[in-house]
Design a protein around this motif. Structure first.
Motif, PDB file in Angstrom:
ATOM      1  N   MET A   1      -2.431  44.071  24.031  1.00 37.32           N
ATOM      2  CA  MET A   1      -2.193  45.498  23.899  1.00 37.32           C
ATOM      3  C   MET A   1      -2.488  45.905  22.450  1.00 37.32           C
ATOM      4  SD  MET A   1       1.307  47.708  24.595  1.00 37.32           S
ATOM      5  CE  MET A   1       1.208  47.702  26.362  1.00 37.32           C
ATOM      6  N   ASP A   2      -3.314  46.946  22.286  1.00 40.01           N
ATOM      7  CA  ASP A   2      -3.626  47.459  20.960  1.00 40.01           C
ATOM      8  C   ASP A   2      -2.457  48.286  20.428  1.00 40.01           C
ATOM      9  OD1 ASP A   2      -6.330  46.525  20.633  1.00 40.01           O
ATOM     10  OD2 ASP A   2      -6.895  47.949  22.201  1.00 40.01           O
ATOM     11  N   THR A   3      -2.329  48.335  19.113  1.00 38.51           N
ATOM     12  CA  THR A   3      -1.262  49.096  18.464  1.00 38.51           C
ATOM     13  C   THR A   3      -1.859  50.150  17.546  1.00 38.51           C
ATOM     14  OG1 THR A   3       0.295  47.245  18.525  1.00 38.51           O
ATOM     15  CG2 THR A   3       0.717  48.951  16.894  1.00 38.51           C
ATOM     16  N   VAL A   4      -1.279  51.349  17.579  1.00 41.66           N
ATOM     17  CA  VAL A   4      -1.619  52.398  16.627  1.00 41.66           C
ATOM     18  C   VAL A   4      -0.346  52.799  15.910  1.00 41.66           C
ATOM     19  CG1 VAL A   4      -3.593  53.285  17.925  1.00 41.66           C
ATOM     20  CG2 VAL A   4      -1.351  54.289  18.288  1.00 41.66           C
ATOM     21  N   TYR A   5      -0.506  53.258  14.677  1.00 44.41           N
ATOM     22  CA  TYR A   5       0.619  53.711  13.880  1.00 44.41           C
ATOM     23  C   TYR A   5       0.618  55.226  13.856  1.00 44.41           C
ATOM     24  CZ  TYR A   5       0.996  48.869  12.647  1.00 44.41           C
ATOM     25  OH  TYR A   5       1.137  47.507  12.729  1.00 44.41           O
ATOM     26  N   PHE A   6       1.751  55.800  14.171  1.00 40.33           N
ATOM     27  CA  PHE A   6       1.906  57.251  14.234  1.00 40.33           C
ATOM     28  C   PHE A   6       2.870  57.676  13.133  1.00 40.33           C
ATOM     29  CE2 PHE A   6       3.667  60.950  17.006  1.00 40.33           C
ATOM     30  CZ  PHE A   6       2.856  61.862  16.357  1.00 40.33           C
ATOM     31  N   ALA A   7       2.364  58.415  12.158  1.00 44.34           N
ATOM     32  CA  ALA A   7       3.182  58.880  11.041  1.00 44.34           C
ATOM     33  C   ALA A   7       3.900  60.159  11.438  1.00 44.34           C
ATOM     34  CB  ALA A   7       2.319  59.107   9.806  1.00 44.34           C
ATOM     35  N   MET A  14       7.211  61.519  18.930  1.00 38.59           N
ATOM     36  CA  MET A  14       7.090  60.077  19.157  1.00 38.59           C
ATOM     37  C   MET A  14       7.191  59.765  20.653  1.00 38.59           C
ATOM     38  SD  MET A  14       6.535  57.398  17.440  1.00 38.59           S
ATOM     39  CE  MET A  14       6.426  55.691  17.930  1.00 38.59           C
ATOM     40  N   LEU A  15       8.085  60.437  21.341  1.00 37.71           N
ATOM     41  CA  LEU A  15       8.233  60.250  22.785  1.00 37.71           C
ATOM     42  C   LEU A  15       6.950  60.625  23.519  1.00 37.71           C
ATOM     43  CD1 LEU A  15       9.962  59.568  25.273  1.00 37.71           C
ATOM     44  CD2 LEU A  15      10.834  61.924  25.190  1.00 37.71           C
ATOM     45  N   ILE A  16       6.321  61.711  23.105  1.00 38.64           N
ATOM     46  CA  ILE A  16       5.051  62.120  23.713  1.00 38.64           C
ATOM     47  C   ILE A  16       4.015  61.015  23.529  1.00 38.64           C
ATOM     48  CG2 ILE A  16       3.126  63.751  23.612  1.00 38.64           C
ATOM     49  CD1 ILE A  16       5.180  65.809  22.477  1.00 38.64           C
ATOM     50  N   ALA A  17       3.876  60.545  22.288  1.00 39.24           N
ATOM     51  CA  ALA A  17       2.875  59.519  21.975  1.00 39.24           C
ATOM     52  C   ALA A  17       3.109  58.250  22.794  1.00 39.24           C
ATOM     53  CB  ALA A  17       2.906  59.193  20.483  1.00 39.24           C
ATOM     54  N   GLN A  18       4.344  57.784  22.828  1.00 46.11           N
ATOM     55  CA  GLN A  18       4.645  56.555  23.562  1.00 46.11           C
ATOM     56  C   GLN A  18       4.439  56.731  25.062  1.00 46.11           C
ATOM     57  OE1 GLN A  18       8.594  55.932  21.962  1.00 46.11           O
ATOM     58  NE2 GLN A  18       7.840  54.287  20.630  1.00 46.11           N
ATOM     59  N   GLU A  29       3.530  52.493  17.223  1.00 49.84           N
ATOM     60  CA  GLU A  29       4.576  52.162  16.257  1.00 49.84           C
ATOM     61  C   GLU A  29       4.801  53.379  15.371  1.00 49.84           C
ATOM     62  OE1 GLU A  29       6.305  49.255  15.691  1.00 49.84           O
ATOM     63  OE2 GLU A  29       5.397  48.307  17.449  1.00 49.84           O
ATOM     64  N   GLN A  30       6.060  53.705  15.161  1.00 50.69           N
ATOM     65  CA  GLN A  30       6.381  54.823  14.279  1.00 50.69           C
ATOM     66  C   GLN A  30       6.265  54.369  12.831  1.00 50.69           C
ATOM     67  OE1 GLN A  30      10.151  56.651  15.102  1.00 50.69           O
ATOM     68  NE2 GLN A  30       9.684  58.446  13.875  1.00 50.69           N
ATOM     69  N   ALA A  31       5.561  55.143  12.039  1.00 54.72           N
ATOM     70  CA  ALA A  31       5.401  54.865  10.612  1.00 54.72           C
ATOM     71  C   ALA A  31       6.163  55.934   9.840  1.00 54.72           C
ATOM     72  CB  ALA A  31       3.925  54.876  10.225  1.00 54.72           C
ATOM     73  N   SER A  32       7.205  55.509   9.190  1.00 55.46           N
ATOM     74  CA  SER A  32       8.011  56.451   8.416  1.00 55.46           C
ATOM     75  C   SER A  32       7.411  56.597   7.029  1.00 55.46           C
ATOM     76  CB  SER A  32       9.454  55.957   8.312  1.00 55.46           C
ATOM     77  OG  SER A  32      10.042  55.926   9.585  1.00 55.46           O
ATOM     78  N   ILE A  33       6.845  57.750   6.794  1.00 60.91           N
ATOM     79  CA  ILE A  33       6.229  58.032   5.498  1.00 60.91           C
ATOM     80  C   ILE A  33       6.377  59.518   5.232  1.00 60.91           C
ATOM     81  CG2 ILE A  33       3.953  58.240   6.568  1.00 60.91           C
ATOM     82  CD1 ILE A  33       2.778  57.185   3.940  1.00 60.91           C
ATOM     83  N   ASP A  34       6.755  59.848   4.012  1.00 59.16           N
ATOM     84  CA  ASP A  34       6.925  61.244   3.634  1.00 59.16           C
ATOM     85  C   ASP A  34       5.588  61.777   3.136  1.00 59.16           C
ATOM     86  OD1 ASP A  34       8.288  63.597   3.255  1.00 59.16           O
ATOM     87  OD2 ASP A  34       8.954  63.067   1.235  1.00 59.16           O
ATOM     88  N   ILE A  35       5.075  62.792   3.821  1.00 63.04           N
ATOM     89  CA  ILE A  35       3.766  63.354   3.481  1.00 63.04           C
ATOM     90  C   ILE A  35       3.942  64.814   3.092  1.00 63.04           C
ATOM     91  CG2 ILE A  35       1.439  63.848   4.322  1.00 63.04           C
ATOM     92  CD1 ILE A  35       1.979  61.731   6.534  1.00 63.04           C
ATOM     93  N   LYS A  60      -3.204  51.411   6.415  1.00 60.32           N
ATOM     94  CA  LYS A  60      -3.613  50.942   7.743  1.00 60.32           C
ATOM     95  C   LYS A  60      -3.984  52.146   8.599  1.00 60.32           C
ATOM     96  CE  LYS A  60       0.879  49.321   8.210  1.00 60.32           C
ATOM     97  NZ  LYS A  60       1.834  48.405   8.728  1.00 60.32           N
ATOM     98  N   PRO A  61      -4.790  51.935   9.629  1.00 58.93           N
ATOM     99  CA  PRO A  61      -5.182  53.058  10.492  1.00 58.93           C
ATOM    100  C   PRO A  61      -3.958  53.802  11.017  1.00 58.93           C
ATOM    101  CG  PRO A  61      -6.461  51.109  11.024  1.00 58.93           C
ATOM    102  CD  PRO A  61      -5.390  50.671  10.064  1.00 58.93           C
ATOM    103  N   VAL A  62      -4.077  55.121  11.049  1.00 55.99           N
ATOM    104  CA  VAL A  62      -2.914  55.935  11.365  1.00 55.99           C
ATOM    105  C   VAL A  62      -3.316  57.170  12.165  1.00 55.99           C
ATOM    106  CG1 VAL A  62      -3.073  57.240   9.202  1.00 55.99           C
ATOM    107  CG2 VAL A  62      -0.842  56.979  10.321  1.00 55.99           C
ATOM    108  N   VAL A  63      -2.374  57.662  12.951  1.00 55.02           N
ATOM    109  CA  VAL A  63      -2.512  58.925  13.675  1.00 55.02           C
ATOM    110  C   VAL A  63      -1.431  59.867  13.152  1.00 55.02           C
ATOM    111  CG1 VAL A  63      -2.394  60.072  15.929  1.00 55.02           C
ATOM    112  CG2 VAL A  63      -3.381  57.783  15.753  1.00 55.02           C
ATOM    113  N   VAL A  64      -1.809  61.119  12.942  1.00 61.10           N
ATOM    114  CA  VAL A  64      -0.848  62.162  12.577  1.00 61.10           C
ATOM    115  C   VAL A  64      -1.024  63.326  13.535  1.00 61.10           C
ATOM    116  CG1 VAL A  64      -0.814  61.508  10.129  1.00 61.10           C
ATOM    117  CG2 VAL A  64      -2.378  63.301  10.911  1.00 61.10           C
TER     118      VAL A  64
END
Length: 193
Positions: A1-7, A14-18, A29-35, A60-64
């Motif tokens: 299974m591939d993994t993507v990081y969602f900031a 997050m529920l929608i994405a999962q 995977e949830q990525a906690s980052i202040d943007i 790392k590759p990320v989705v926002v």
């Protein structure tokens, strides 16, 4: 299974994405980052900048994601400024703005951006609805959720949908078009090359 990081810090997003991605064998995977988000009129520029900043912070590759709300009768207000509007407005403020207006349509422009340091890909989806003339349901985070009914929600406000619990919310995103659907189609085709 591939993994993507969602900031995101937004648990509903997050529920929608999962929900959508798990159906297509993608782990989110949830990525906690202040943007710090730039402000502006163009939601595509905003989401692309947000993706670049998230990538710089995570390396790392990320989705926002970023949403823009468009009320045609109010010349596109509030646009990409909903996060600020949520701090200033209450549901009654939306109702006063719409008083006497016949065209009560509203459009949620959903945007996602994927960035891996070289590839930037933006996905969008529009969900139509209307601003109703009374507040229904409870949502402390976003006052427009109690006065907005989106298509495919069987006449319920967004707040009323979330009040039904996680099972109803999951079902909503499995059966309704979403920007995540465009992402999974693209991502799966890219990873199988």
């Amino acid at each position: 299974m591939d993994t993507v990081y969602f900031a995101t810090s937004n648990q509903e997003k997050m529920l929608i994405a999962q929900t959508v991605c798990s159906k297509f064998n993608i782990n989110v995977e949830q990525a906690s980052i202040d943007i710090d988000e730039i402000q502006g009129e163009d939601p595509v520029i905003i989401v692309q900048d947000k993706a670049r900043r998230a990538y710089e912070g995570l390396s790392k590759p990320v989705v926002v994601s970023d949403d823009s709300w468009d009320i045609p009768a109010l010349n596109g207000f509030p646009g990409p400024y909903m996060k600020s509007i949520n701090k200033w407005f209450h549901s009654d403020d939306f109702l006063r703005l719409m008083k006497g207006i016949n065209d009560r349509s509203i459009i949620l422009h959903q945007l996602l951006a994927y960035y891996d340091g070289s590839t930037m890909k933006v996905f969008s989806n529009d969900i139509h609805g209307k601003v109703i003339d009374e507040s229904r349901g409870k949502n402390d985070r976003s006052p427009n959720m109690t006065v907005t009914v989106l298509d495919h929600d069987n006449g319920k406000t967004i707040a009323e949908v979330f009040e039904q619990g996680e099972k109803a919310v999951v079902e909503r995103y499995l059966t309704r078009p979403d920007a995540w659907h465009g992402f999974v189609d693209w991502f799966n085709s890219e990873t199988k090359k």
